[in-house]
Design a protein around this motif. Structure first.
Motif, short mmCIF file in Angstrom:
data_model
loop_
_atom_site.label_atom_id
_atom_site.label_comp_id
_atom_site.label_asym_id
_atom_site.label_seq_id
_atom_site.Cartn_x
_atom_site.Cartn_y
_atom_site.Cartn_z
N GLN A 53 0.82 -1.21 0.00
CA GLN A 53 0.00 0.00 0.00
C GLN A 53 0.86 1.25 0.00
OE1 GLN A 53 -2.59 -0.41 3.35
NE2 GLN A 53 -4.03 -1.71 2.27
N ARG A 54 1.97 1.21 0.68
CA ARG A 54 2.86 2.37 0.76
C ARG A 54 3.45 2.69 -0.61
NH1 ARG A 54 7.06 1.14 4.74
NH2 ARG A 54 5.30 1.17 6.14
N ASN A 56 2.07 2.25 -3.52
CA ASN A 56 1.05 2.64 -4.49
C ASN A 56 0.58 4.08 -4.32
OD1 ASN A 56 1.02 0.20 -5.81
ND2 ASN A 56 -0.61 -0.64 -4.54
N THR A 57 1.24 4.87 -3.52
CA THR A 57 0.81 6.24 -3.31
C THR A 57 1.28 7.11 -4.46
OG1 THR A 57 2.78 6.75 -2.02
CG2 THR A 57 0.84 6.02 -0.80
#
Length: 78
Positions: A53-54, A56-57
């Motif tokens: 998730q980190r 995909n920012t």
């Protein structure tokens, strides 16, 4: 950090489950080992999901055109 902790828990759990034949009164080392391995697997899964998730920012720059025009005029007037 959670990735290393998860691997550590899996290793300790596997040692407690498969390699230690001694027993402690009122503590089943096999069960403790399985619990440690499960906790290690959960820690690794959570760590990998958080890292995915980190990465995909996205970042977006918002520029105010009026401020840029004002700055350009000051440089031209000098």
């Amino acid at each position: 950090m959670a990735l290393g902790t998860g691997i550590f828990l899996i290793v300790i759990g596997a040692i407690a489950t498969f390699a230690i034949d001694d027993s402690i009164d009122a503590v089943d080392l096999g069960t403790v080992g399985w619990i440690c391995m499960a906790a290690g697997a959960v820690a690794i899964t959570v760590s990998l999901v958080a890292n995915a998730q980190r990465s995909n920012t996205t970042h977006r720059e918002i520029r105010d055109e009026h401020v840029d025009e004002h700055r350009d005029q000051r440089h031209v007037e000098r």
